[in-house]
Design an enzyme around this catalytic site. Sequence first.
Site, PDB file in Angstrom:
ATOM      1  N   ASP A  96       0.866  -1.179   0.000  1.00 15.87           N
ATOM      2  CA  ASP A  96       0.000   0.000   0.000  1.00 15.87           C
ATOM      3  C   ASP A  96       0.907   1.234   0.000  1.00 15.87           C
ATOM      4  O   ASP A  96       1.752   1.381   0.882  1.00 15.87           O
ATOM      5  CB  ASP A  96      -0.858  -0.014   1.276  1.00 15.87           C
ATOM      6  CG  ASP A  96      -2.214   0.624   1.081  1.00 15.87           C
ATOM      7  OD1 ASP A  96      -2.261   1.672   0.429  1.00 15.87           O
ATOM      8  OD2 ASP A  96      -3.215   0.079   1.589  1.00 15.87           O
ATOM      9  N   ASP A 191      -2.901   4.685  -2.407  1.00 14.13           N
ATOM     10  CA  ASP A 191      -3.876   5.354  -1.546  1.00 14.13           C
ATOM     11  C   ASP A 191      -4.265   6.721  -2.127  1.00 14.13           C
ATOM     12  O   ASP A 191      -3.379   7.478  -2.555  1.00 14.13           O
ATOM     13  CB  ASP A 191      -3.203   5.541  -0.173  1.00 14.13           C
ATOM     14  CG  ASP A 191      -4.151   6.008   0.899  1.00 14.13           C
ATOM     15  OD1 ASP A 191      -5.104   5.272   1.198  1.00 14.13           O
ATOM     16  OD2 ASP A 191      -3.930   7.104   1.453  1.00 14.13           O
ATOM     17  N   GLU A 232      -6.650   4.093  -5.657  1.00 19.22           N
ATOM     18  CA  GLU A 232      -7.900   4.387  -4.949  1.00 19.22           C
ATOM     19  C   GLU A 232      -8.408   5.739  -5.446  1.00 19.22           C
ATOM     20  O   GLU A 232      -7.789   6.767  -5.206  1.00 19.22           O
ATOM     21  CB  GLU A 232      -7.633   4.444  -3.444  1.00 19.22           C
ATOM     22  CG  GLU A 232      -8.924   4.562  -2.643  1.00 19.22           C
ATOM     23  CD  GLU A 232      -8.697   5.062  -1.224  1.00 19.22           C
ATOM     24  OE1 GLU A 232      -9.553   4.803  -0.382  1.00 19.22           O
ATOM     25  OE2 GLU A 232      -7.679   5.742  -0.966  1.00 19.22           O
ATOM     26  N   HIS A 301     -11.191  -1.976   4.151  1.00 16.72           N
ATOM     27  CA  HIS A 301     -11.058  -1.495   5.526  1.00 16.72           C
ATOM     28  C   HIS A 301     -11.752  -0.153   5.761  1.00 16.72           C
ATOM     29  O   HIS A 301     -11.735   0.338   6.884  1.00 16.72           O
ATOM     30  CB  HIS A 301      -9.572  -1.377   5.863  1.00 16.72           C
ATOM     31  CG  HIS A 301      -8.890  -0.351   4.995  1.00 16.72           C
ATOM     32  ND1 HIS A 301      -8.696  -0.549   3.649  1.00 16.72           N
ATOM     33  CD2 HIS A 301      -8.427   0.882   5.271  1.00 16.72           C
ATOM     34  CE1 HIS A 301      -8.110   0.523   3.136  1.00 16.72           C
ATOM     35  NE2 HIS A 301      -7.939   1.406   4.095  1.00 16.72           N
ATOM     36  N   ASP A 302     -12.296   0.450   4.702  1.00 14.31           N
ATOM     37  CA  ASP A 302     -12.970   1.740   4.858  1.00 14.31           C
ATOM     38  C   ASP A 302     -14.486   1.619   4.764  1.00 14.31           C
ATOM     39  O   ASP A 302     -15.202   2.598   4.932  1.00 14.31           O
ATOM     40  CB  ASP A 302     -12.523   2.708   3.746  1.00 14.31           C
ATOM     41  CG  ASP A 302     -11.074   3.134   3.894  1.00 14.31           C
ATOM     42  OD1 ASP A 302     -10.595   3.216   5.042  1.00 14.31           O
ATOM     43  OD2 ASP A 302     -10.427   3.376   2.871  1.00 14.31           O
TER      44      ASP A 302
HETATM   45  C1  GLC Z   1      -7.585   6.018   2.124  1.00 16.36           C
HETATM   46  C2  GLC Z   1      -7.450   4.845   3.061  1.00 16.36           C
HETATM   47  C3  GLC Z   1      -8.029   5.236   4.384  1.00 16.36           C
HETATM   48  C4  GLC Z   1      -7.243   6.390   4.929  1.00 16.36           C
HETATM   49  C5  GLC Z   1      -7.181   7.538   3.920  1.00 16.36           C
HETATM   50  C6  GLC Z   1      -6.112   8.509   4.279  1.00 16.36           C
HETATM   51  O1  GLC Z   1      -8.888   6.346   1.875  1.00 16.36           O
HETATM   52  O2  GLC Z   1      -8.049   3.726   2.499  1.00 16.36           O
HETATM   53  O3  GLC Z   1      -8.051   4.176   5.278  1.00 16.36           O
HETATM   54  O4  GLC Z   1      -7.821   6.856   6.097  1.00 16.36           O
HETATM   55  O5  GLC Z   1      -6.863   7.090   2.630  1.00 16.36           O
HETATM   56  O6  GLC Z   1      -4.847   7.966   4.058  1.00 16.36           O
END
Ligand code: GLC
Length: 512
Positions: A96, A191, A232, A301-302
């Site tokens: 990641d 990310d 993402e 995880h979100d």
């Molecule tokens: C992404 C991650 C999340 C995190 C955010 C800030 O959305 O998946 O878990 O809080 O980025 O890094």
Amino acid sequence: MRNLENKVIYQIYPKSFKDTTGNGYGDIQGIIEKLDYLQDLGVDYIWLSPCCKSPQNDNGYDISDYMQIDELFGTNDDYENLIKEAKKRNIKVMMDLVLNHTSSEHIWFKKALEKDEKYYNYYIWRDKPNNIKSMFGGSAWSYSEEVGKYYLRLFDKTQPDLNWENEEVRKDLYKMINYWINKGVEGFRLDVIDLIGKEPDKMILGKGPKFYEYLKELNNNTFKDKLLTVGECWGSSIEESYKMCNKDGLTQAFHFTYQCLTNKDGDKWNQTKLDLSKLCSILDTWENEYKGIEAIVMNNHDLPRLISLWLNDKEYRKESAKLLITLFGLLKGNLYIYQGEEIGMTNAYFDNIDDYIDVETLNKYNELKEKNISEDKIMDIIKLISRDNARVPMQWDNIENAGFTKGKPWLKINKNYKEINVAKDINSIDSIFNYYKNIIKYRKENYSKIDSKAIFKTDGKILTMEKDKFILYANFSDQNININYKGNILFKNYNNIKENILRAYEVLVFSK
Ligand code: GLC
């Protein structure tokens, strides 16, 4: 592009996967211990949420040293050992990458606070804040007493945004990525990558003017088109995804359009019922129009667990979990599985705010409290949506702490672990785990059948997906519904069949 399609990627949230030291946090040794389990499931890659050094304010998405594994999880040698052990089992490791921001504990930010000539320009400073809001609530600007200015932080105040306009920042990041590629990392999840081209003065955040240029430079200097990369990118359209997913960009992008379907007016804390016609239309777009490799993802995880959000995770938990993997598992692209999904883990639904740790959840709780909303109402929202629902420890067994740790788990265990756990699932023929295995095997052996044009239809309760070689019927309601079908059964989620009736949450797939 190398063959990067028809892969199964399993997301591990290291903190919650398997603890071998008894400190209550999962670790890299724990992942190594479970590689045989993952090989048995049929995964090609494991994607690990961040394990680099971090004060853990955002569970590792706040990195203070990109080159060092956090001692919470082990050492750099452990990580290299994991790569080796995974390789022995034909599994690749995906890292990641958090490139949009660092932790405020990172040496770069500490030096920036000292107004160091070089590192001050690694971050984004302004004399006055504008109206940009943080993704975690409130203003996206924090004041630094030391510097006498505001710095941009689109997430928590301990996550200052990097200044991608500064070439030195970019070069340092590429160096770090190449360090991990040399260690044997074979994929990256990037990310919030669409934020790197932001222009804060113009209030432009996602996919800013320089985004594609930066992406190309990043690609050309690091992973090129050789490694599997997934960005993402919340809410990206088909055109945008196509533009960023090519040989100079990424392999694929998470656009999350179907997970956002039940958000009312774009607000995830305000949920409405799933509209199957909207789901059909999204699936139709991605399956039939998109020319790239789709990233199929139900959970991470979100997000709250999808069976808890869309279906029935109580009376029909098993049927619901199987229904979802049948539908999503028969879509083309790469299939992402989030830990615990393969045994039908549900939302944790903790009643008490003291049981939550996630920074976003706690911010939301305080925000709603300030609006004088009642405790019960706030907790109803949090129990459904909080990110901690999916972050609770993996349920391995029915013994104390679900076999996750011998110590005190960092986040409470879901109380349903005696009923829902890996030990129970792997030993039962009609379990969710074994069903996942079958779907994965089918994908691997019959991808050409999956990779055909698809027709989606719905009457509001039943969703039908028809491809050249099979037809799927999925009942998203808790009622019995009459349908006409014919053909040989390929997949079913009840043990028996009831002629021409689709029962609650029943899914049937017939070959044509
Ligand atoms: C992404 C991650 C999340 C995190 C955010 C800030 O959305 O998946 O878990 O809080 O980025 O890094």
